[in-house]
Design a protein around this motif. Structure first.
Motif, PDB file in Angstrom:
ATOM      1  N   ILE A 160      94.043  75.234  65.350  1.00 12.61           N
ATOM      2  CA  ILE A 160      92.687  75.049  65.856  1.00 12.61           C
ATOM      3  C   ILE A 160      91.840  74.192  64.912  1.00 12.61           C
ATOM      4  CG2 ILE A 160      92.870  77.261  67.020  1.00 12.61           C
ATOM      5  CD1 ILE A 160      90.884  78.382  65.021  1.00 12.61           C
ATOM      6  N   ALA A 161      92.215  74.110  63.638  1.00 13.46           N
ATOM      7  CA  ALA A 161      91.570  73.216  62.666  1.00 13.46           C
ATOM      8  C   ALA A 161      90.046  73.296  62.713  1.00 13.46           C
ATOM      9  CB  ALA A 161      92.062  71.790  62.894  1.00 13.46           C
ATOM     10  N   SER A 162      89.374  72.172  63.038  1.00 16.38           N
ATOM     11  CA  SER A 162      87.913  72.097  62.963  1.00 16.38           C
ATOM     12  C   SER A 162      87.204  73.013  63.950  1.00 16.38           C
ATOM     13  CB  SER A 162      87.451  70.651  63.194  1.00 16.38           C
ATOM     14  OG  SER A 162      87.852  70.192  64.475  1.00 16.38           O
ATOM     15  N   ALA A 163      87.908  73.479  64.973  1.00 14.65           N
ATOM     16  CA  ALA A 163      87.287  74.400  65.932  1.00 14.65           C
ATOM     17  C   ALA A 163      86.917  75.722  65.272  1.00 14.65           C
ATOM     18  CB  ALA A 163      88.226  74.659  67.106  1.00 14.65           C
ATOM     19  N   GLY A 164      87.464  75.972  64.089  1.00 16.84           N
ATOM     20  CA  GLY A 164      87.127  77.195  63.374  1.00 16.84           C
ATOM     21  C   GLY A 164      85.639  77.323  63.117  1.00 16.84           C
ATOM     22  N   LYS A 165      84.974  76.187  62.872  1.00 18.90           N
ATOM     23  CA  LYS A 165      83.530  76.218  62.628  1.00 18.90           C
ATOM     24  C   LYS A 165      82.755  76.697  63.847  1.00 18.90           C
ATOM     25  CE  LYS A 165      83.433  72.521  59.166  1.00 18.90           C
ATOM     26  NZ  LYS A 165      82.903  71.181  58.824  1.00 18.90           N
ATOM     27  N   ILE A 166      83.269  76.386  65.032  1.00 18.77           N
ATOM     28  CA  ILE A 166      82.592  76.806  66.261  1.00 18.77           C
ATOM     29  C   ILE A 166      82.735  78.311  66.437  1.00 18.77           C
ATOM     30  CG2 ILE A 166      82.387  76.426  68.749  1.00 18.77           C
ATOM     31  CD1 ILE A 166      83.634  73.694  68.351  1.00 18.77           C
ATOM     32  N   PHE A 167      83.894  78.850  66.045  1.00 22.67           N
ATOM     33  CA  PHE A 167      84.048  80.310  66.059  1.00 22.67           C
ATOM     34  C   PHE A 167      83.053  80.950  65.101  1.00 22.67           C
ATOM     35  CE2 PHE A 167      88.229  79.333  67.863  1.00 22.67           C
ATOM     36  CZ  PHE A 167      88.310  80.302  68.845  1.00 22.67           C
ATOM     37  N   ALA A 168      82.891  80.344  63.939  1.00 19.16           N
ATOM     38  CA  ALA A 168      81.943  80.873  62.953  1.00 19.16           C
ATOM     39  C   ALA A 168      80.526  80.894  63.510  1.00 19.16           C
ATOM     40  CB  ALA A 168      82.001  80.033  61.679  1.00 19.16           C
ATOM     41  N   LYS A 169      80.135  79.820  64.169  1.00 14.38           N
ATOM     42  CA  LYS A 169      78.790  79.752  64.752  1.00 14.38           C
ATOM     43  C   LYS A 169      78.629  80.765  65.889  1.00 14.38           C
ATOM     44  CE  LYS A 169      77.963  74.898  63.593  1.00 14.38           C
ATOM     45  NZ  LYS A 169      77.731  73.521  64.119  1.00 14.38           N
ATOM     46  N   ALA A 170      79.715  80.971  66.655  1.00 11.75           N
ATOM     47  CA  ALA A 170      79.654  81.917  67.763  1.00 11.75           C
ATOM     48  C   ALA A 170      79.384  83.333  67.269  1.00 11.75           C
ATOM     49  CB  ALA A 170      80.956  81.880  68.562  1.00 11.75           C
ATOM     50  N   LEU A 171      79.880  83.644  66.082  1.00  8.96           N
ATOM     51  CA  LEU A 171      79.678  84.982  65.517  1.00  8.96           C
ATOM     52  C   LEU A 171      78.204  85.272  65.235  1.00  8.96           C
ATOM     53  CD1 LEU A 171      82.651  85.387  63.011  1.00  8.96           C
ATOM     54  CD2 LEU A 171      82.405  86.385  65.290  1.00  8.96           C
ATOM     55  N   ARG A 172      77.402  84.246  65.145  1.00 15.31           N
ATOM     56  CA  ARG A 172      75.983  84.451  64.862  1.00 15.31           C
ATOM     57  C   ARG A 172      75.254  85.079  66.053  1.00 15.31           C
ATOM     58  NH1 ARG A 172      74.421  78.704  61.812  1.00 15.31           N
ATOM     59  NH2 ARG A 172      76.137  78.780  60.298  1.00 15.31           N
ATOM     60  N   VAL A 173      75.817  84.893  67.257  1.00 19.92           N
ATOM     61  CA  VAL A 173      75.160  85.428  68.465  1.00 19.92           C
ATOM     62  C   VAL A 173      76.003  86.488  69.181  1.00 19.92           C
ATOM     63  CG1 VAL A 173      73.770  83.369  68.825  1.00 19.92           C
ATOM     64  CG2 VAL A 173      76.049  83.496  69.846  1.00 19.92           C
ATOM     65  N   ASN A 174      77.319  86.490  68.952  1.00 19.53           N
ATOM     66  CA  ASN A 174      78.175  87.489  69.608  1.00 19.53           C
ATOM     67  C   ASN A 174      77.915  88.871  69.021  1.00 19.53           C
ATOM     68  OD1 ASN A 174      80.845  89.167  69.665  1.00 19.53           O
ATOM     69  ND2 ASN A 174      81.093  87.651  71.277  1.00 19.53           N
ATOM     70  N   GLU A 175      77.807  89.877  69.894  1.00 22.45           N
ATOM     71  CA  GLU A 175      77.457  91.220  69.432  1.00 22.45           C
ATOM     72  C   GLU A 175      78.509  92.270  69.764  1.00 22.45           C
ATOM     73  OE1 GLU A 175      73.670  91.995  71.193  1.00 22.45           O
ATOM     74  OE2 GLU A 175      72.579  90.668  69.809  1.00 22.45           O
ATOM     75  N   THR A 176      79.665  91.868  70.263  1.00 22.01           N
ATOM     76  CA  THR A 176      80.680  92.846  70.666  1.00 22.01           C
ATOM     77  C   THR A 176      81.998  92.732  69.910  1.00 22.01           C
ATOM     78  OG1 THR A 176      81.480  91.398  72.444  1.00 22.01           O
ATOM     79  CG2 THR A 176      79.755  92.996  73.004  1.00 22.01           C
ATOM     80  N   LEU A 177      82.332  91.536  69.401  1.00 22.24           N
ATOM     81  CA  LEU A 177      83.631  91.338  68.758  1.00 22.24           C
ATOM     82  C   LEU A 177      83.733  92.154  67.473  1.00 22.24           C
ATOM     83  CD1 LEU A 177      86.088  89.532  69.522  1.00 22.24           C
ATOM     84  CD2 LEU A 177      85.320  87.943  67.758  1.00 22.24           C
ATOM     85  N   ARG A 178      84.815  92.950  67.365  1.00 20.72           N
ATOM     86  CA  ARG A 178      85.034  93.780  66.177  1.00 20.72           C
ATOM     87  C   ARG A 178      86.105  93.198  65.265  1.00 20.72           C
ATOM     88  NH1 ARG A 178      87.398  98.010  66.569  1.00 20.72           N
ATOM     89  NH2 ARG A 178      88.241  97.933  68.681  1.00 20.72           N
ATOM     90  N   ILE A 179      87.112  92.536  65.878  1.00 24.67           N
ATOM     91  CA  ILE A 179      88.222  91.973  65.103  1.00 24.67           C
ATOM     92  C   ILE A 179      88.485  90.548  65.556  1.00 24.67           C
ATOM     93  CG2 ILE A 179      90.674  92.156  64.556  1.00 24.67           C
ATOM     94  CD1 ILE A 179      90.453  95.171  65.010  1.00 24.67           C
TER      95      ILE A 179
END
Length: 212
Positions: A160-179
């Motif tokens: 996934i390479a650079s897409a990792g940053k988008i996952f990081a940004k998504a964590l700023r608003v996601n409120e359900t993901l535990r793992i």
């Protein structure tokens, strides 16, 4: 021992697939497990796209199915798109394992669209070692911004390479993901920095796995 795909001269020939005794047994087991309720475990059957579509047809509308395992089945984008339709229809499906298939960006995008649906009820998605790479991973990451059901997401061994940053940004608003597991995904130092910043904001994530 030949796989289902290898014993069919033309894997795209639906008639050949349904004439294969081994696949008939797979569908019989699928129906039995549906009657019993809970888990439909069809991992390692090497059924391909057509087989995946047949399984989806059998499960569609069956609210008894809560867990579906189709890992190691040579499933590509077409089969994955069929599975995505299942996510839209079957709100009882809580766990989906599609590890070790051949799903590309198109299939990943279909899953992302299902995850973005406001009625999505999937809680666990195992999507390791496929072929969607950075482009497909981006669509999944964006979907996390809107998804309100997913608790566990495993994407190990995807480039996934650079897409990792988008996952990081998504964590700023996601409120359900535990793992969230992104092991061996070719992430770089800037991505790890982005995760560090996001973890200071996110309140739901309990485990972030990013081994090299």
């Amino acid at each position: 021992m030949d796989t289902l795909v290898e014993t069919i001269a033309d894997p795209e020939d639906t008639y050949a697939l349904f004439s294969n005794p081994e696949f008939v047994k797979v569908m019989e087991r699928c129906n039995i497990e549906l009657e019993q309720g809970g888990t439909v475990d069809l991992g390692g059957e090497m059924m391909g796209d057509i087989g995946a579509e047949a399984v989806v047809s059998a499960i569609m509308g069956e609210e008894s199915c809560t867990d579906l395992n189709v890992e190691m089945n040579e499933i590509g984008d077409e089969g994955c798109e069929a599975i995505a339709k299942l996510l839209f229809r079957n709100k009882s499906l809580a766990t989906l394992n599609m590890n070790n298939n051949k799903i590309g960006a198109k299939g990943a995008r279909a899953i992302a669209e299902a995850l973005s649906d406001e009625h999505c009820s999937l809680k666990v998605l195992e999507f390791e070692q496929n072929e969607f790479k950075t482009v497909g991973a981006r669509t999944l990451a964006v979907a996390l911004r809107n998804n309100e059901s997913l608790e566990i997401l495993c994407l190990n061994w995807n480039k996934i390479a650079s897409a990792g940053k988008i996952f990081a940004k998504a964590l700023r608003v996601n409120e359900t993901l535990r793992i969230l597991s992104l092991g061996y995904c070719e992430l770089n130092d800037s991505t790890f920095t982005a995760f560090g910043l996001s973890l200071g904001i996110n309140k739901s994530l309990e485990e972030l796995s990013v081994p090299w």
